[in-house]
Design a protein around this motif. Structure first.
Motif, PDB file in Angstrom:
ATOM      1  N   CYS A 151       0.841  -1.197   0.000  1.00 14.73           N
ATOM      2  CA  CYS A 151       0.000   0.000   0.000  1.00 14.73           C
ATOM      3  C   CYS A 151       0.879   1.251   0.000  1.00 14.73           C
ATOM      4  N   GLU A 152       0.279   2.360  -0.378  1.00 10.24           N
ATOM      5  CA  GLU A 152       0.982   3.634  -0.393  1.00 10.24           C
ATOM      6  C   GLU A 152       0.274   4.604   0.542  1.00 10.24           C
ATOM      7  N   ILE A 153       1.040   5.177   1.457  1.00  9.18           N
ATOM      8  CA  ILE A 153       0.509   6.211   2.344  1.00  9.18           C
ATOM      9  C   ILE A 153       0.872   7.555   1.739  1.00  9.18           C
ATOM     10  N   GLN A 154      -0.136   8.349   1.432  1.00  6.61           N
ATOM     11  CA  GLN A 154       0.101   9.642   0.794  1.00  6.61           C
ATOM     12  C   GLN A 154      -0.413  10.772   1.675  1.00  6.61           C
ATOM     13  N   LYS A 155       0.431  11.763   1.858  1.00 10.64           N
ATOM     14  CA  LYS A 155       0.024  12.953   2.611  1.00 10.64           C
ATOM     15  C   LYS A 155      -1.010  13.729   1.811  1.00 10.64           C
ATOM     16  N   CYS A 156      -1.973  14.312   2.510  1.00 14.59           N
ATOM     17  CA  CYS A 156      -2.984  15.126   1.858  1.00 14.59           C
ATOM     18  C   CYS A 156      -3.361  16.281   2.779  1.00 14.59           C
ATOM     19  N   TYR A 157      -3.879  17.336   2.171  1.00 13.50           N
ATOM     20  CA  TYR A 157      -4.234  18.543   2.913  1.00 13.50           C
ATOM     21  C   TYR A 157      -5.606  19.014   2.428  1.00 13.50           C
ATOM     22  N   GLY A 158      -6.580  19.004   3.295  1.00 19.03           N
ATOM     23  CA  GLY A 158      -7.920  19.442   2.926  1.00 19.03           C
ATOM     24  C   GLY A 158      -8.795  18.281   2.490  1.00 19.03           C
ATOM     25  N   ASP A 159     -10.097  18.446   2.694  1.00 17.05           N
ATOM     26  CA  ASP A 159     -11.050  17.373   2.426  1.00 17.05           C
ATOM     27  C   ASP A 159     -11.046  16.934   0.965  1.00 17.05           C
ATOM     28  N   GLU A 160     -10.982  17.886   0.030  1.00 17.46           N
ATOM     29  CA  GLU A 160     -11.070  17.532  -1.391  1.00 17.46           C
ATOM     30  C   GLU A 160      -9.912  16.626  -1.804  1.00 17.46           C
ATOM     31  N   GLN A 161      -8.704  16.994  -1.426  1.00 18.48           N
ATOM     32  CA  GLN A 161      -7.536  16.188  -1.791  1.00 18.48           C
ATOM     33  C   GLN A 161      -7.561  14.835  -1.097  1.00 18.48           C
ATOM     34  N   CYS A 162      -7.913  14.811   0.189  1.00 20.32           N
ATOM     35  CA  CYS A 162      -7.928  13.555   0.933  1.00 20.32           C
ATOM     36  C   CYS A 162      -9.025  12.622   0.420  1.00 20.32           C
ATOM     37  N   ASN A 163     -10.189  13.163   0.097  1.00 21.79           N
ATOM     38  CA  ASN A 163     -11.272  12.329  -0.432  1.00 21.79           C
ATOM     39  C   ASN A 163     -10.898  11.725  -1.778  1.00 21.79           C
ATOM     40  N   ALA A 164     -10.193  12.486  -2.612  1.00 26.11           N
ATOM     41  CA  ALA A 164      -9.763  11.963  -3.906  1.00 26.11           C
ATOM     42  C   ALA A 164      -8.792  10.806  -3.730  1.00 26.11           C
ATOM     43  N   LEU A 165      -7.871  10.936  -2.802  1.00 24.24           N
ATOM     44  CA  LEU A 165      -6.923   9.847  -2.550  1.00 24.24           C
ATOM     45  C   LEU A 165      -7.617   8.630  -1.955  1.00 24.24           C
ATOM     46  N   ASN A 166      -8.644   8.874  -1.171  1.00 25.32           N
ATOM     47  CA  ASN A 166      -9.353   7.774  -0.522  1.00 25.32           C
ATOM     48  C   ASN A 166     -10.053   6.875  -1.531  1.00 25.32           C
ATOM     49  N   ASN A 167     -10.278   7.371  -2.729  1.00 23.72           N
ATOM     50  CA  ASN A 167     -10.927   6.579  -3.770  1.00 23.72           C
ATOM     51  C   ASN A 167      -9.936   5.755  -4.594  1.00 23.72           C
ATOM     52  N   GLN A 168      -8.649   5.861  -4.282  1.00 16.24           N
ATOM     53  CA  GLN A 168      -7.644   5.060  -4.973  1.00 16.24           C
ATOM     54  C   GLN A 168      -7.397   3.785  -4.173  1.00 16.24           C
ATOM     55  N   ASN A 169      -7.515   2.640  -4.831  1.00 16.21           N
ATOM     56  CA  ASN A 169      -7.513   1.357  -4.122  1.00 16.21           C
ATOM     57  C   ASN A 169      -6.220   1.069  -3.375  1.00 16.21           C
ATOM     58  N   ASN A 170      -5.086   1.564  -3.876  1.00 16.58           N
ATOM     59  CA  ASN A 170      -3.810   1.201  -3.267  1.00 16.58           C
ATOM     60  C   ASN A 170      -3.283   2.270  -2.322  1.00 16.58           C
ATOM     61  N   THR A 171      -4.129   3.220  -1.922  1.00 12.54           N
ATOM     62  CA  THR A 171      -3.658   4.385  -1.179  1.00 12.54           C
ATOM     63  C   THR A 171      -4.422   4.585   0.125  1.00 12.54           C
ATOM     64  N   CYS A 172      -3.676   4.940   1.165  1.00  7.20           N
ATOM     65  CA  CYS A 172      -4.268   5.402   2.421  1.00  7.20           C
ATOM     66  C   CYS A 172      -3.935   6.885   2.566  1.00  7.20           C
ATOM     67  N   PRO A 191      -9.514  -7.877   1.930  1.00  6.38           N
ATOM     68  CA  PRO A 191      -9.781  -9.077   1.121  1.00  6.38           C
ATOM     69  C   PRO A 191      -9.892  -8.784  -0.372  1.00  6.38           C
ATOM     70  N   ASP A 192     -10.323  -7.553  -0.718  1.00  7.48           N
ATOM     71  CA  ASP A 192     -10.449  -7.201  -2.132  1.00  7.48           C
ATOM     72  C   ASP A 192      -9.191  -6.534  -2.673  1.00  7.48           C
ATOM     73  N   SER A 193      -8.086  -6.594  -1.904  1.00  5.97           N
ATOM     74  CA  SER A 193      -6.780  -6.036  -2.286  1.00  5.97           C
ATOM     75  C   SER A 193      -6.734  -4.512  -2.272  1.00  5.97           C
ATOM     76  N   SER A 194      -7.805  -3.870  -1.819  1.00  5.04           N
ATOM     77  CA  SER A 194      -7.765  -2.414  -1.681  1.00  5.04           C
ATOM     78  C   SER A 194      -7.167  -2.049  -0.324  1.00  5.04           C
ATOM     79  N   CYS A 195      -6.547  -0.895  -0.257  1.00  7.16           N
ATOM     80  CA  CYS A 195      -5.856  -0.469   0.959  1.00  7.16           C
ATOM     81  C   CYS A 195      -6.711   0.508   1.758  1.00  7.16           C
TER      82      CYS A 195
END
Length: 214
Positions: A151-172, A191-195
Motif C-alpha cells: 500500500c501507499e501512504i500519501q500525505k494530503c491537505y484538505g477534504d477535497e484532496q484527501c477524499n480523492a486519494l481515498n478513492n484510490q484502491n492502493n492508497t491510504c 480481502p479485495d486487495s484495496s488499501c
C-alpha cells in the motif's frame, strides 16, 4: 505519545536547505519508513566513536559516528542486512548530515539501511528508545506494517484532496496533522486487495477526540 513527541521533534528540525546546513527530511509515517528500510532491529549501544577524515582538522565536525552495538530482536531484515557488518552502526557526523545521538548502555529500536556492507541510520529514519515503545507500534513493527508494504501512504491537505486519494484502491490518505494514524494506524490491504486504515478501538477513540477523518 512517544511517537507523537518524536514526530513533533522531526517537524521542528525541518528548515529551508538553501538557508541552513541542517538536515532536511520529508515527514513520513512510521510504516513508510519501515517498508523502505533494510533493517528494523532492537539494539544495545556498547560504545561510541566519532570518526574524522584524514584531511579534516580535529576542530571540524566528524565525518561519521560509529556505534558499537549488540543487535537483539530483528523485526525486519533484508539480504543486504544479513551480509552486513552487524557489530557497528553508523550515522552522520553533524546535524547537517542527519546525525542521531544515542546513549551508551541504552537500548533502541532503529530503522536503517545498508551501504557498502555497513549499517546506517539518520534523522530521516526512525529511532525510538525501547522503553518508549507502545503496544500498538509494537504490533505494527511485529506484523501489521509488513502486511501493508504494498500500500501507499500519501500525505494530503484538505477534504477535497484527501477524499480523492481515498478513492484510490492502493492508497491510504494521511493528514500530517493527524497523529491518530501515527500512534494507532496501520494501512493494510483488505480481502479485495484495496488499501485502507485498519480499524481498531484506540484509533477510533483517538479520531473521535480529534474530529479528524483520516
Amino acid at each position: 505519545m512517544a511517537i507523537l513527541r518524536m514526530t513533533l521533534a522531526l517537524v521542528a528540525t525541518l528548515t529551508f536547505a538553501q538557508f541552513s546546513n541542517a538536515c532536511f527530511c520529508n515527514l513520513r509515517h512510521p510504516q513508510e519508513i519501515y517498508c523502505s528500510s533494510d533493517f528494523v532491529a532492537v539494539l544495545e549501544v556498547l560504545n561510541m566513536e566519532e570518526i574524522y577524515g584524514n584531511t579534516v582538522p580535529r576542530h571540524m565536525f566528524p565525518m561519521e559516528v560509529n556505534y558499537t552495538v549488540n543487535i537483539g530482536y530483528v523485526f525486519k531484515r533484508t539480504d543486504a542486512f544479513s551480509s552486513a557488518d552487524r557489530m557497528h552502526l553508523y550515522t552522520g557526523g553533524s546535524d547537517g548530515t542527519c546525525r542521531v545521538d544515542l546513549e551508551v548502555d541504552k537500548s533502541y529500536i532503529v530503522m536503517g539501511y545498508v551501504s557498502d556492507g555497513k549499517l546506517y541510520f539518520g534523522l530521516c529514519d526512525w529511532t525510538l528508545r525501547s522503553e518508549e515503545l507502545t503496544e500498538h507500534v509494537f504490533r505494527g513493527l511485529h506484523y501489521h506494517y509488513r502486511r501493508g508494504c504494498n500500500c501507499e501512504i500519501q500525505k494530503c491537505y484538505g477534504d477535497e484532496q484527501c477524499n480523492a486519494l481515498n478513492n484510490q484502491n492502493n492508497t491510504c490518505p494521511w493528514r500530517p496533522s493527524n497523529q491518530c494514524d501515527v500512534e494507532y494506524g496501520f494501512c493494510r490491504e483488505g480481502p479485495d486487495s484495496s488499501c485502507a486504515w485498519r480499524s481498531n478501538r484506540m484509533r477510533r477513540s483517538c479520531l473521535n477526540r480529534s474530529n479528524d477523518v483520516y
